[in-house]
Design a protein around this motif. Structure first.
Motif, PDB file in Angstrom:
ATOM      1  N   ALA A 118       0.949  -1.165   0.148  1.00 20.45           N
ATOM      2  CA  ALA A 118       0.037   0.058  -0.016  1.00 20.45           C
ATOM      3  C   ALA A 118       1.052   1.161   0.003  1.00 20.45           C
ATOM      4  N   VAL A 119       2.094   1.270   0.927  1.00 17.80           N
ATOM      5  CA  VAL A 119       2.967   2.307   0.633  1.00 17.80           C
ATOM      6  C   VAL A 119       3.558   2.497  -0.499  1.00 17.80           C
ATOM      7  N   GLU A 120       3.985   1.476  -1.225  1.00 13.38           N
ATOM      8  CA  GLU A 120       4.478   1.564  -2.716  1.00 13.38           C
ATOM      9  C   GLU A 120       3.408   2.229  -3.495  1.00 13.38           C
TER      10      GLU A 120
ATOM     11  N   ARG B  68      -7.449  15.528   0.875  1.00 16.87           N
ATOM     12  CA  ARG B  68      -7.647  14.823   2.206  1.00 16.87           C
ATOM     13  C   ARG B  68      -9.082  14.212   1.980  1.00 16.87           C
ATOM     14  N   VAL B  69      -9.956  14.434   0.967  1.00 16.79           N
ATOM     15  CA  VAL B  69     -10.871  13.768   0.520  1.00 16.79           C
ATOM     16  C   VAL B  69     -11.044  12.879  -0.559  1.00 16.79           C
ATOM     17  N   GLY B  70     -11.492  11.692  -0.471  1.00 19.73           N
ATOM     18  CA  GLY B  70     -11.388  10.657  -1.356  1.00 19.73           C
ATOM     19  C   GLY B  70     -12.770  10.433  -1.682  1.00 19.73           C
TER      20      GLY B  70
ATOM     21  N   LEU C  47      -5.567   5.163  -0.495  1.00 22.87           N
ATOM     22  CA  LEU C  47      -5.999   6.430  -0.052  1.00 22.87           C
ATOM     23  C   LEU C  47      -5.908   7.048   1.054  1.00 22.87           C
ATOM     24  N   LYS C  48      -5.983   6.186   2.198  1.00 19.53           N
ATOM     25  CA  LYS C  48      -5.493   6.697   3.449  1.00 19.53           C
ATOM     26  C   LYS C  48      -3.908   7.047   3.373  1.00 19.53           C
ATOM     27  N   LEU C  49      -3.196   6.350   3.010  1.00 16.13           N
ATOM     28  CA  LEU C  49      -1.688   6.664   2.889  1.00 16.13           C
ATOM     29  C   LEU C  49      -1.355   7.818   2.117  1.00 16.13           C
TER      30      LEU C  49
ATOM     31  N   ALA D 102     -11.999   1.485   6.128  1.00 20.78           N
ATOM     32  CA  ALA D 102     -11.804   2.906   6.332  1.00 20.78           C
ATOM     33  C   ALA D 102     -11.923   3.147   7.837  1.00 20.78           C
ATOM     34  N   ARG D 103     -12.973   2.654   8.323  1.00 14.04           N
ATOM     35  CA  ARG D 103     -13.127   3.014   9.944  1.00 14.04           C
ATOM     36  C   ARG D 103     -11.854   2.274  10.557  1.00 14.04           C
ATOM     37  N   HIS D 104     -11.331   1.263  10.217  1.00 15.72           N
ATOM     38  CA  HIS D 104     -10.237   0.553  10.914  1.00 15.72           C
ATOM     39  C   HIS D 104      -9.104   1.472  10.868  1.00 15.72           C
ATOM     40  N   MET D 105      -8.956   2.314   9.791  1.00 12.22           N
ATOM     41  CA  MET D 105      -7.924   3.593   9.578  1.00 12.22           C
ATOM     42  C   MET D 105      -8.188   4.893  10.253  1.00 12.22           C
ATOM     43  N   GLY D 106      -9.457   4.951  10.858  1.00 10.14           N
ATOM     44  CA  GLY D 106      -9.899   6.290  11.415  1.00 10.14           C
ATOM     45  C   GLY D 106     -10.436   7.279  10.315  1.00 10.14           C
TER      46      GLY D 106
END
Ligand code: CYT
Length: 275
Positions: free
Chosen positions: A7-9, A23-25, A100-102, A220-224
């Motif tokens: 995911a980082v990659e 900041r919005v997806g 998206l989060k990263l 999404a909720r897992h990642m806040g």
């Protein structure tokens, strides 16, 4: 490579393609892909070019990440998603949400085409998702927990942000229509449901039925991340009306309601971003 590293990659790849850090997806569902045309100053990246990204096999899910500006707000719009019924593993279905989060996204708008169970809905009704029931038989967080994403057991008591839903309702009202809310029930698919299933789902408290969204919302909720969910009722669910369900019709309704959907999101996203 671990899921986190993959995911980082992918996120680093996106960062190398644009200086924009949304900041919005926004994840666009079946028939709603046209919305991406509202985005200006676009950098569009086909999923095929993003490292480790799953490719969709469904017609009408074109598959690209559109990064740009929506009414002055930086956004990352996913035009097309992959579904579990295509045979993708949960990890693949939710990989783009992880990326998206990263990439920096903190607020996620998830959209889908759904069958209407609540008879007060009609074809073409846009519904704000207030909660969900996951009957897909699996959960996207199954497996070893990656603590860099979130905790082993995460809270789902406000999976869909009440304040974002309120904003969407206020803005719909300003545009002279009422955004009804409903509980979205997810099945695996790909077959549409039977009338008996729909009767059962109604008894369970479901207002909408579809084949996506819940897995993305769970991670999404897992990642806040904060989530706004919008369903487009493309058809009434099996047995609600005396007619068969046709995928072409599902896509066609999306195109018809596209303008209403776009005008809502165009005002809701700037308000979300200003929170
Ligand atoms: N419709 C839809 N069930 C339906 O009836 N779009 C998904 C699932």
């Amino acid at each position: 490579m671990s899921l986190y590293e993959r995911a980082v990659e992918a996120a680093e790849f996106l960062k190398s393609k644009t200086a924009v850090r949304p900041r919005v997806g926004i994840i666009l569902g079946s028939g709603l892909g046209e919305f991406a045309e509202q985005v200006t100053d676009v950098v569009a990246i086909p999923y095929a070019e993003i490292p480790n990204f799953p490719q969709s096999t469904v017609q009408g899910h074109s598959g690209r990440m559109v990064i740009g500006s929506l009414c002055g707000v930086d956004v990352a719009v996913m035009q097309g998603r992959v579904h579990a019924y295509e045979g993708y593993r949960m990890e693949e279905v939710t990989f783009p949400t992880r990326v998206l989060k990263l990439f920096g996204v903190e607020q996620l708008v998830v959209t889908n085409a759904a069958g209407g169970i609540d008879p007060r809905y009609g074809q073409g009704t846009i519904v704000g998702i207030c909660d969900h029931i996951n009957l897909t038989g699996t959960n996207a967080c199954v497996g070893p927990n990656e603590a860099r994403f979130g905790p082993r057991f995460h809270d789902m008591s406000e999976a869909y942000s009440e304040r974002l839903l309120e904003i969407a309702q206020e803005e719909a009202q300003k545009q002279a229509w009422m955004l009804k809310t409903g509980v979205y029930l997810a099945v695996l698919g790909p077959s549409y449901e039977t009338p008996a299933e729909i009767r059962a789902f109604r008894t369970l408290g479901a207002d909408l039925v579809g084949m996506s969204t819940v897995h993305e919302v769970i991670v999404a909720r897992h990642m806040g991340m904060e989530v706004l969910g919008l369903s487009l009722v493309t058809n009434m669910a099996a047995g609600v009306l005396d007619q068969v369900i046709d995928h072409e019709e599902v896509m066609e309704i999306g195109r018809k309601v596209a303008a209403q959907f776009s005008s809502l999101l165009s005002v809701v996203v700037p308000r979300m971003a200003a929170l």
